[in-house]
Design an enzyme around this catalytic site. Structure first.
Site, short mmCIF file in Angstrom:
data_model
loop_
_atom_site.label_atom_id
_atom_site.label_comp_id
_atom_site.label_asym_id
_atom_site.label_seq_id
_atom_site.Cartn_x
_atom_site.Cartn_y
_atom_site.Cartn_z
CB CYS A 200 -0.95 -0.01 1.21
SG CYS A 200 -0.10 -0.06 2.80
CB THR A 201 0.21 4.85 0.40
OG1 THR A 201 -0.87 4.78 -0.53
CG2 THR A 201 0.97 6.14 0.19
#
Length: 350
Positions: A200-201
């Site tokens: 994810c980020t």
């Protein structure tokens, strides 16, 4: 009594930030750890952050903290020192430094107590969020990308995946993280023998997702340490090929960090290559969509001719029209369904 909430208007705060001359550094961090009293912890942190002129968005819950902030460069060292001393669980915490930073990511400090720092919808009392997958560093990520037995799963939203992702990464078609978790389990049922790499980020979603996959019987589970942000930073520092393609969407004024030169998305209005997100300028819409410079000029920053016309009306008439509509998530949500309906984009699932 100490001030524990902002008392200045958003317009004034934004103008003040834009007038600043000192550079700022955008930082994100998270930590899963037990917070016995989230409200008092929130109030103490709010005072600390305010004293250092920190802006940003911070969520606290009994399960930990999640923060995206903007710190004056002259205060970064002091911020790190005070954060590490605040609680033993935060000592030595990894701070993700933004890759592409104009210093204008936030203009106000908002700090809230929530039920969870990531809304996961998990209510299984036997779920152990600390039983996570193994971390992967940048070189290991690249090696996994070349492993035919590895499957990369993107645990971000559709609008994040659209502008950038790892080569051949699997998108989980859902509008929220809570919807993605069961769907990821379902989609991987026939691939239990595969090595699962989640990302994810900044790491907060994929860390919990890795624990959820293990809870559901998957044994070969990894997740990228520090998410896309840390991967790209370390790959560049170590002279490794950066295998993330496109732009990394971020939840602040920048709306994205350029990771590679490739533009893999397209303007939602004309189809030209573009990966710049914006919100519709119509205050009754605010749809998040991709718009190229030509369409931004043509539609005056709006998502449609209807919104363009409405945003040109007198403010009183705009308010009158908005008053008759449903509000909240039903209007301002970022779902794929709303995007497709508003702009007439075919649903990829159909």
């Amino acid at each position: 009594m100490p001030v524990l909430h902002n008392r200045i208007s958003n317009d004034a705060l934004k103008a003040r930030m834009l007038a600043e001359t000192e550079p700022r550094t955008t930082i994100s961090f998270y930590k899963y750890f037990t917070i016995v009293d989230p409200q008092s912890t929130r109030d103490a942190l709010y005072q600390m952050f305010t004293s250092l002129n920190v802006f940003g968005r911070v969520y606290l819950a009994r399960e930990g903290i999640n923060a995206q902030i903007s710190v004056p460069q002259s205060q970064v060292a002091a911020f790190r020192e005070q954060l590490y001393a605040f609680d033993p669980a935060l000592n030595g915490l990894r701070l993700n430094i933004a890759l592409d930073d104009d210093g204008k990511s936030f203009w106000v400090l908002r700090m809230k107590v929530r039920e969870r720092i990531v809304a996961d919808g998990i209510d299984d009392p036997n779920f152990d969020a600390s039983d996570v997958g193994e971390y992967l560093k940048a070189a290991e990520v690249n090696a996994m990308l070349d492993d035919p037995d590895a499957v990369f799963i993107d645990m971000r939203n559709h609008y994040e995946y659209e502008v950038g992702h790892f080569e051949n990464a699997l998108e989980i078609p859902a509008d929220t993280f809570r919807e993605q978790l069961p769907k990821a389990v379902e989609m991987m049922q026939e691939h239990r023998d595969k090595k699962i790499v989640m990302y994810c980020t900044g790491g907060i979603r994929c860390e919990k997702a890795s624990a959820w996959m293990k809870h559901n019987g998957f044994n070969k589970v990894w997740h990228i340490e520090g998410g896309i942000i840390e991967y790209a930073r370390k790959a560049r520092e170590q002279g490794l090929p950066v295998r993330f393609i496109g732009k990394n969407f971020v939840f602040d004024e920048r709306m994205g960090e350029r990771i590679s030169d490739e533009v893999i998305a397209h303007c939602h209005q004309c189809g030209a290559p573009c990966d710049s997100h914006t919100n519709c300028k119509n205050d009754g819409c605010h749809l998040l969509f991709i718009q190229c410079p030509a369409c931004a000029e043509k539609f005056k920053g709006c998502c449609s001719e209807l919104c363009c016309e409405e945003s040109s009306l007198p403010e009183e008439e705009q308010r009158r029209r908005r008053a008759g509509r449903e509000n909240g998530n039903k209007i301002f949500n970022k779902s794929r369904g709303r995007l497709n309906t508003q702009l007439g984009i075919p649903d990829p699932a159909e």
